[in-house]
Enzyme design. Structure first.
Site, mmCIF file in Angstrom:
data_model
loop_
_atom_site.group_PDB
_atom_site.id
_atom_site.type_symbol
_atom_site.label_atom_id
_atom_site.label_comp_id
_atom_site.label_asym_id
_atom_site.label_seq_id
_atom_site.Cartn_x
_atom_site.Cartn_y
_atom_site.Cartn_z
ATOM 1 N N TRP A 165 0.823 -1.213 0.000
ATOM 2 C CA TRP A 165 0.000 0.000 0.000
ATOM 3 C C TRP A 165 0.851 1.253 0.000
ATOM 4 O O TRP A 165 0.513 2.236 -0.666
ATOM 5 C CB TRP A 165 -0.970 -0.025 1.186
ATOM 6 C CG TRP A 165 -1.856 -1.229 1.130
ATOM 7 C CD1 TRP A 165 -1.888 -2.285 1.992
ATOM 8 C CD2 TRP A 165 -2.815 -1.547 0.101
ATOM 9 N NE1 TRP A 165 -2.802 -3.219 1.576
ATOM 10 C CE2 TRP A 165 -3.373 -2.800 0.423
ATOM 11 C CE3 TRP A 165 -3.245 -0.893 -1.046
ATOM 12 C CZ2 TRP A 165 -4.356 -3.409 -0.358
ATOM 13 C CZ3 TRP A 165 -4.209 -1.491 -1.840
ATOM 14 C CH2 TRP A 165 -4.758 -2.741 -1.499
ATOM 15 N N ASP A 204 -1.299 6.631 6.760
ATOM 16 C CA ASP A 204 -2.373 5.719 6.376
ATOM 17 C C ASP A 204 -2.535 4.728 7.520
ATOM 18 O O ASP A 204 -1.672 3.891 7.762
ATOM 19 C CB ASP A 204 -1.990 5.009 5.071
ATOM 20 C CG ASP A 204 -2.991 3.937 4.648
ATOM 21 O OD1 ASP A 204 -3.991 3.715 5.364
ATOM 22 O OD2 ASP A 204 -2.757 3.305 3.594
ATOM 23 N N LYS A 241 -11.813 -2.178 8.242
ATOM 24 C CA LYS A 241 -10.991 -3.020 9.117
ATOM 25 C C LYS A 241 -11.514 -2.947 10.556
ATOM 26 O O LYS A 241 -11.962 -3.928 11.119
ATOM 27 C CB LYS A 241 -9.529 -2.564 9.094
ATOM 28 C CG LYS A 241 -8.966 -2.288 7.710
ATOM 29 C CD LYS A 241 -8.723 -3.530 6.894
ATOM 30 C CE LYS A 241 -7.993 -3.184 5.609
ATOM 31 N NZ LYS A 241 -7.721 -4.351 4.765
#
Length: 353
Positions: free
Chosen positions: A101, A168, A192
């Site tokens: 990511w 992030d 999540k």
């Protein structure tokens, strides 16, 4: 059979949250209308948005001067919104590369200006967190990925000096106590620890909005969404509502301090089994292990069929590792009860019988 859901995302949500959310889909607030068919401008939904934003500030202990936004497009859109809004014309951004990511975030940043990778753990398959690196003092910001879902590593410190910090936190926000005043932008996909897929939480320090010197399209401009209170366009009504319910659930449990204690107990139990069971090997460096995503492999791959069968019999779901790593990945987010980890540990022990 009870299922033990170790999915990396979309992930497990609290059962009481799912129940309330399902009821709201049929009849919200006694209106005899569904949550997903009322106006987002109605007082009933505005109250939802206001409460969700207030809960974020309360749980994360955010001081005045931060805006809380619920946007669309996932964390992937934030990969480009952050540099678009922060990197000055002819500017520079610094990134720490700790996995898939962060690599994608770096790719997007390169479209806006000089992008410097100040540290990377790619040399060892992203199995550790790099340390001891320098951050250019002239960088407009430095970007981190706090928890690496695929590889199972997690940052414990966020270096950067006086440079703006962007992080992030898609897979570990609301899971542990952190001083959020050290960050200028925090973003996280909801799916999540916060809610279903479909909304992305963005926390941004008000004083940095609108300073890039760029002309930014309205939908990609943080100023647009901060000014409109996340209501510039129709917001993702259902994901915001479920996120609000999840934040209420977290508050009722005792907040971040309480859930961090539960998360540590789950991680200690599972990592303890990995380290003491000769049939398994941990993937991530011990000092950098994630308390959200536990990655491990079999010492003997010929045992895979047997172990998988044991897991199916125990009701264990979504344990396979990402294709980049292989092996297994147990995502033990906030809503996963320790009983599920206990079931997994027993399955690991049964492999040796």
């Amino acid at each position: 059979m009870k299922k033990h859901n170790f999915s990396a995302g979309p992930s497990i949500l609290p059962q009481e949250v799912l129940k309330k959310a399902s009821e709201a889909v049929v009849n919200f607030n006694g209106l005899n209308l569904s949550l997903i068919e009322i106006s987002h401008r109605s007082k009933d939904f505005i109250a939802v948005m206001d409460n969700a934003q207030a809960l974020v500030k309360e749980l994360l202990e955010l001081p005045e001067g931060y805006s809380v936004l619920f946007l669309q497009g996932g964390a992937s859109t934030q990969f480009l919104m952050a540099p678009y809004n922060l990197m000055k014309v002819d500017g520079k951004a610094a990134y720490v590369d700790t996995g898939s990511w962060s690599s994608k975030a770096i790719k997007e940043a390169k479209n806006f200006g000089e992008t410097v990778v100040v540290a990377s753990s790619k040399d060892k398959g992203y199995s550790y967190i790099p340390k001891g690196y320098d951050v250019p003092a002239d960088a407009d910001y430095i970007h981190f990925t706090s928890n690496n879902t695929i590889f199972g590593t997690q940052l414990n410190e966020f270096p950067g000096g006086d440079v703006l910090k962007v992080v992030d936190m898609s897979s570990d926000i609301f899971s542990r106590k952190i001083d959020f005043t050290q960050f200028d932008i925090v973003y996280a996909g909801a799916q999540k620890n916060m809610g279903p897929a479909g909304t992305t939480l963005v926390i941004i320090k008000d004083e940095i909005i609108g300073n890039s010197g760029r002309t930014i399209p309205s939908m990609l401009d943080y100023a647009t969404h901060a000014k409109a209170g996340s209501m510039f366009n129709t917001p993702p009504v259902f994901p915001v509502y479920v996120s609000m319910l999840t934040l209420e659930w977290l508050k009722e449990k005792g907040g971040i301090a309480a859930i961090e204690k539960e998360n540590q107990a789950k991680a200690d139990l599972l990592y303890g089994e990995i380290d003491n069971n000769p049939s398994f090997n941990g993937f991530a460096a011990k000092e950098d292990r994630s308390n959200m995503n536990v990655t491990f492999t079999l010492a003997d791959e010929s045992l895979k069929e047997k172990f998988d069968a044991i897991c199916v019999e125990a009701g264990i779901s979504a344990l396979n590792g990402h294709r980049s790593v292989g092996g297994y990945r147990a995502s033990i987010y906030n809503a996963l009860p320790i009983e599920s980890v206990q079931v997994l540990v027993k399955a690991m022990q049964d492999l040796n019988k």
